[in-house]
Design an enzyme around this catalytic site. Structure first.
Site, short mmCIF file in Angstrom:
data_model
loop_
_atom_site.label_atom_id
_atom_site.label_comp_id
_atom_site.label_asym_id
_atom_site.label_seq_id
_atom_site.Cartn_x
_atom_site.Cartn_y
_atom_site.Cartn_z
N LYS A 159 -76.90 -8.25 20.56
CA LYS A 159 -77.65 -7.92 22.10
C LYS A 159 -77.84 -9.39 22.64
O LYS A 159 -77.80 -10.33 22.04
CB LYS A 159 -79.01 -7.39 21.59
N SER A 184 -87.27 -1.06 20.99
CA SER A 184 -86.24 -1.28 21.50
C SER A 184 -84.79 -1.24 20.56
O SER A 184 -83.76 -1.35 21.00
CB SER A 184 -86.15 -2.83 21.98
N SER A 202 -84.57 -1.14 24.60
CA SER A 202 -83.76 -2.15 25.46
C SER A 202 -82.26 -2.56 24.62
O SER A 202 -81.42 -3.23 25.40
CB SER A 202 -84.63 -3.27 25.69
#
Length: 469
Positions: free
Chosen positions: A92, A193, A169
């Site tokens: 990420k 997330s 996210s």
């Protein structure tokens, strides 16, 4: 909907998808698969489908291929570093990776290049895993639950239905694992997330015990609740990654042996979120009920129990804590460059900046009450099974659906309490969207939830179904 017969072991190479990490490791060890071929397969997959789903924001093909050639030479020389040696992964874009941009999905960090690896990226590299690049995220890994299409990167799309949300996210992480643009992904979870993308994309998402994994080299969202964690296609892969991340002395994450029996295990079942929150979609309830039948057939003893604090109250406390801490972290940027932020981040930071200290402290007191109450509840059982999100992946751009997917969950109670939790696929809707549930364990008892999840996975055939792009 239930598929309770044991699944045949998947082929090492699935059509259009790379193999799982564990399957690839076995093939590499036997000399039947080259790390170079595996990395090239992922790069071809990225080329073929990522223009549609936008899981990556940066692909480091040249260095990945060089690392694959180095891994191949090491393995051929008898210097294997373990089961992740030669396995591709991606991180990420709130993790630093030396020589690569770290932008966190934000204009505010445009042009920023990391000079060293985040601790967990370094751990993966030390285990021999090969970094493919960086994955899409909501801005700074935060937001208000909506999607406003105003960030400098394209919106990630769900591989099962590209008109739907991939979860936030760690959006790119969930989509990439589901679509096969990477084998493994590193994400981060504050109030869901990792688990929300796992829910939306039908993959395994693990939020380990708070404090187990090192957060150095990661963009902070909420210091007191941020937890890094892996996303993978199978429970076995998630366990392999957790062992690498937690370090060689860790006893929390042995690779599951996929036991045929869960005999002797006591599992609590939480069905009711309490007042103030919408209940789960009917398809999720059906899959959950049928999943419980599988656990009973495997020998587990089930006990219906209650959430000690309503999920809605947990969500409110987590929202106050999260927005306040995010505002403190990004105070200077909010004051000096609000025009460069996306709406979702700016909205959240402004709410946090206007929160009174007394309200923040009250939310932290609720957090302590929730943590203590859940600890008393969970310690009586080997694990607890409950819902994750209460809705299937919503349509992109339909804000009420987007925010409901993010807010109506059983995720935040365990974000507040710090217990380890895992989301895995437990079925599909009639239209082909993945369903899921959540398994929660005692603190630092990741091995228990991995064992239960692996047994369920082995007793069903859901992992043989992949999205078609």
């Amino acid at each position: 909907m239930s598929q309770t017969t044991a699944a045949a072991a998947p082929s090492p190479v699935m059509p259009d998808h790379p193999p799982t990490a564990a399957a690839a490791a076995r093939e590499i060890a036997a000399g039947r698969l080259s790390p170079v071929d595996l990395v090239e397969a992922c790069l071809r997959r990225i080329e073929a489908v990522d223009g549609t789903i936008h899981s990556f924001v940066y692909v480091d093909a040249e260095r990945a291929l060089a690392a694959a050639r180095h891994a191949e030479a090491e393995i051929a020389a008898g210097r294997s570093r373990g089961p992740l040696h030669g396995i591709p992964f991606a991180a990420k874009d709130n993790y630093d990776a030396a020589g690569l941009p770290t932008c966190g999905g934000s204009r505010l960090m445009a042009g920023t290049v990391a000079d060293r690896d985040a601790t967990l990226v370094a751990a993966m590299k030390n285990a021999g895993a090969i970094l493919l690049g960086k994955l899409s995220t909501w801005e700074y890994g935060t937001g208000n639950g909506g999607e406003y299409f105003d960030l400098p990167i394209p919106t990630t799309r769900n591989p099962w239905d590209t008109q739907r949300f991939a979860g936030g996210s760690s959006t790119g992480a969930g989509a990439a694992v589901a679509a096969g643009t990477t084998v493994i992904a590193l994400g981060s979870d504050t109030t869901g997330s990792v688990r929300l993308p796992a829910s939306a994309c039908g993959v395994v998402g693990l939020r380990p015990t708070h404090g187990l994994l090192d957060k150095a080299g990661m963009i902070a969202n909420c210091y007191s609740m941020d937890v890094p964690g892996p996303l993978a296609w199978t429970v076995e892969d998630a366990a392999l990654v957790l062992r690498a991340l937690a370090g060689p002395s860790a006893t929390v994450a042995p690779a599951p042996t996929r036991p045929a029996s869960l005999s002797g295990l006591r599992i609590g079942v939480i069905l009711d979120p309490g007042p103030g929150m919408a209940g789960p979609d009917a398809a999720l309830v059906t899959a959950f009920t049928e999943g419980l039948t599988v656990l009973e057939e495997l020998g587990a003893e089930l006990f219906e129990i209650s959430l000690p604090v309503p999920a809605a109250e947990c969500f409110l406390a987590a929202s106050v804590i999260g927005s306040s801490e995010s505002a403190a972290i990004h105070e200077a940027e909010l004051r000096e460059r609000p025009q460069d932020m996306g709406f979702a981040l700016r909205d959240k930071l402004m709410r946090g900046a206007m929160t009174r200290a007394s309200d923040y402290l009250a939310a932290q007191r609720v957090r302590r009450m929730v943590a203590d109450a859940l600890d008393r509840t969970i310690r009586t059982y080997d694990a607890v099974v409950t819902f994750g999100a209460f809705h299937v992946a919503p349509r992109l751009g339909v804000e009420p659906e987007m925010t409901a997917f993010t807010a109506d969950t059983m995720l935040t109670p365990f974000s507040l309490s710090g217990h380890p939790s895992l989301v895995q696929c437990n079925g599909f809707t009639g239209s082909g969207l993945p369903l899921h549930w959540q398994i929660v364990g005692r603190r630092f008892a990741e091995a228990d939830i991995l064992k239960i999840a692996a047994a369920y996975e082995a007793a069903t055939t859901w992992r043989l179904r992949r999205p078609t792009l």
